[in-house]
Design an enzyme around this catalytic site. Sequence first.
Site, short mmCIF file in Angstrom:
data_model
loop_
_atom_site.label_atom_id
_atom_site.label_comp_id
_atom_site.label_asym_id
_atom_site.label_seq_id
_atom_site.Cartn_x
_atom_site.Cartn_y
_atom_site.Cartn_z
N LYS A 1 0.81 -1.46 -0.09
CA LYS A 1 -0.12 0.06 -0.05
C LYS A 1 0.86 1.28 -0.10
CE LYS A 1 -4.65 -1.33 1.35
NZ LYS A 1 -5.82 -1.29 2.48
N LYS B 1 -2.85 -11.35 -6.74
CA LYS B 1 -4.09 -11.70 -5.98
C LYS B 1 -4.91 -10.77 -6.97
CE LYS B 1 -5.12 -9.22 -2.36
NZ LYS B 1 -5.29 -8.46 -1.22
N LYS C 1 -9.67 -5.31 -6.29
CA LYS C 1 -10.38 -4.58 -7.12
C LYS C 1 -9.58 -2.97 -7.58
CE LYS C 1 -11.70 -3.17 -2.60
NZ LYS C 1 -12.07 -4.35 -1.52
P1 TYM Z 1 -9.80 -6.59 3.15
O1 TYM Z 1 -11.11 -5.73 3.19
O2 TYM Z 1 -8.84 -6.28 2.31
O3 TYM Z 1 -10.63 -8.11 2.46
C1 TYM Z 1 -11.56 -8.63 3.33
C2 TYM Z 1 -11.49 -10.15 3.01
O4 TYM Z 1 -11.50 -10.85 1.87
C3 TYM Z 1 -10.23 -11.61 1.51
N1 TYM Z 1 -9.64 -11.48 0.33
C4 TYM Z 1 -9.40 -12.52 -0.37
N2 TYM Z 1 -9.52 -13.89 -0.21
C5 TYM Z 1 -9.02 -14.63 -1.17
N3 TYM Z 1 -8.65 -14.03 -2.57
C6 TYM Z 1 -8.46 -12.83 -2.84
N4 TYM Z 1 -8.07 -12.35 -3.93
C7 TYM Z 1 -8.83 -11.87 -1.64
N5 TYM Z 1 -8.93 -10.44 -1.53
C8 TYM Z 1 -9.26 -10.22 -0.33
C9 TYM Z 1 -9.42 -11.04 2.82
O5 TYM Z 1 -8.31 -11.68 3.09
C10 TYM Z 1 -10.12 -10.69 3.89
O6 TYM Z 1 -10.46 -11.61 4.63
N6 TYM Z 1 -7.37 -5.86 7.27
C11 TYM Z 1 -8.55 -6.68 6.67
C12 TYM Z 1 -9.86 -6.39 7.36
C13 TYM Z 1 -9.72 -6.29 8.64
C14 TYM Z 1 -10.05 -7.60 9.61
C15 TYM Z 1 -10.02 -7.28 10.69
C16 TYM Z 1 -10.01 -8.95 9.06
C17 TYM Z 1 -10.00 -5.26 9.47
N7 TYM Z 1 -10.05 -5.78 10.97
C18 TYM Z 1 -10.28 -8.22 11.81
C19 TYM Z 1 -10.10 -9.92 10.18
C20 TYM Z 1 -10.13 -9.40 11.45
C21 TYM Z 1 -8.39 -6.22 5.26
O7 TYM Z 1 -8.01 -5.46 4.67
O8 TYM Z 1 -9.19 -7.13 4.54
#
Ligand code: TYM
Length: 342
Positions: free
Chosen positions: A126, A208, A211
């Site tokens: 990022k 990966k 979006k």
């Molecule tokens: P975020 O918002 O980027 O993504 C949300 C969830 O989607 C999963 N994910 C994927 N899984 C498989 N293939 C992909 N291409 C893919 N892209 C995204 C992510 O692994 C995630 O589970 N930091 C976290 C959000 C968060 C969080 C938390 C998660 C904030 N607090 C506490 C768990 C517990 C994040 O940025 O996910």
Amino acid sequence: MENNTTVAEKTAPERKKRIFSAIQPSGQMTLGNYLGAIRNWVTLQDEFDCIYATANLHAITVRQDPKKLKENTTNLFALLIAAGVDPEKCIFFHQSQVSAHAELSWVLSTYTQFGELSRMTQFKDKSAKHADNINAGLFTYPALMAADILLYQADMVPVGADQKQHLELTRNVAERFNGIYGNTFVVPEPYITKTAARVMSLLDPSKKMSKSDPNTKSFILMVDEPATIMKKFRSAVTDSEASVRYAEGKDGINNLMEIYAACTGKTFEQIEDEFRGKGYGDFKTAVGEAVVAQLEPIQIRYKELIKDRKYLDELSRKGAENAARIAKRTIDKVYKKVGLVR
Ligand code: TYM
């Protein structure tokens, strides 16, 4: 799965295992978000004590338009309900509605090392992407994520593979704090499924699915029209072998097989049998159709739900009240242990 329940948490021996997870409301959700995380949130609801949130505090680590952020937050809330997250079965709210997240995040940031945070891949990615705004929040982001999870004494955290490193940091911070002050936090386990834990870009399967990719053909959005989904799968990168089998060096096909397996419940062997002697064209069509079958009913429910924003706000407020009650127990305990006047 190990049982990490601490002595402090064993007051209720019959306690169901607790789940916590969150998703950032940063624009549209992809098929990666759905297969890697959201779908698991839904299946875990019936068996466990689940707490889910939109991570809107995390979202502001990159610059957001305030009006859009608010709109996206409610949209995501509706989309997750449409996908099966049931506010009757779980606690579902927006992170910003429970101030204990920010409070615990500050405390935990003082138990998180600069070196640890510097190693986080998401921070490196990022900060490369937003070189003009490498703010302190982007750097301490994992401390807030640790706070989200530890606040609710979660046993398991359903996430995609990309969040594993943040989960490991959370475990280290919890263990460090417990080591100094005695058992305070449950040390959580990641819950990452075998298939589709990392859904890859349709155009560059070494990356990966995300979006934020400038080429929209590389990702499927949960709200993409069925015709768009079919078109995107038709242009997915494969290889020149023309054989549907899961093998090293066949990243494009492997990715499509993972998606197909996750959507149909079929094993890789069954998929190989199904497409033996057939071309990639047939396979891509089948994958597209399987994805449409998953997403179309969600899209129909989403369009209905989003019409009533007041109702959605009311649901999140109720969820936040329940979440705040649980969070208060942890934050009170932490403040007391650290010696902070309440
Ligand atoms: P975020 O918002 O980027 O993504 C949300 C969830 O989607 C999963 N994910 C994927 N899984 C498989 N293939 C992909 N291409 C893919 N892209 C995204 C992510 O692994 C995630 O589970 N930091 C976290 C959000 C968060 C969080 C938390 C998660 C904030 N607090 C506490 C768990 C517990 C994040 O940025 O996910």
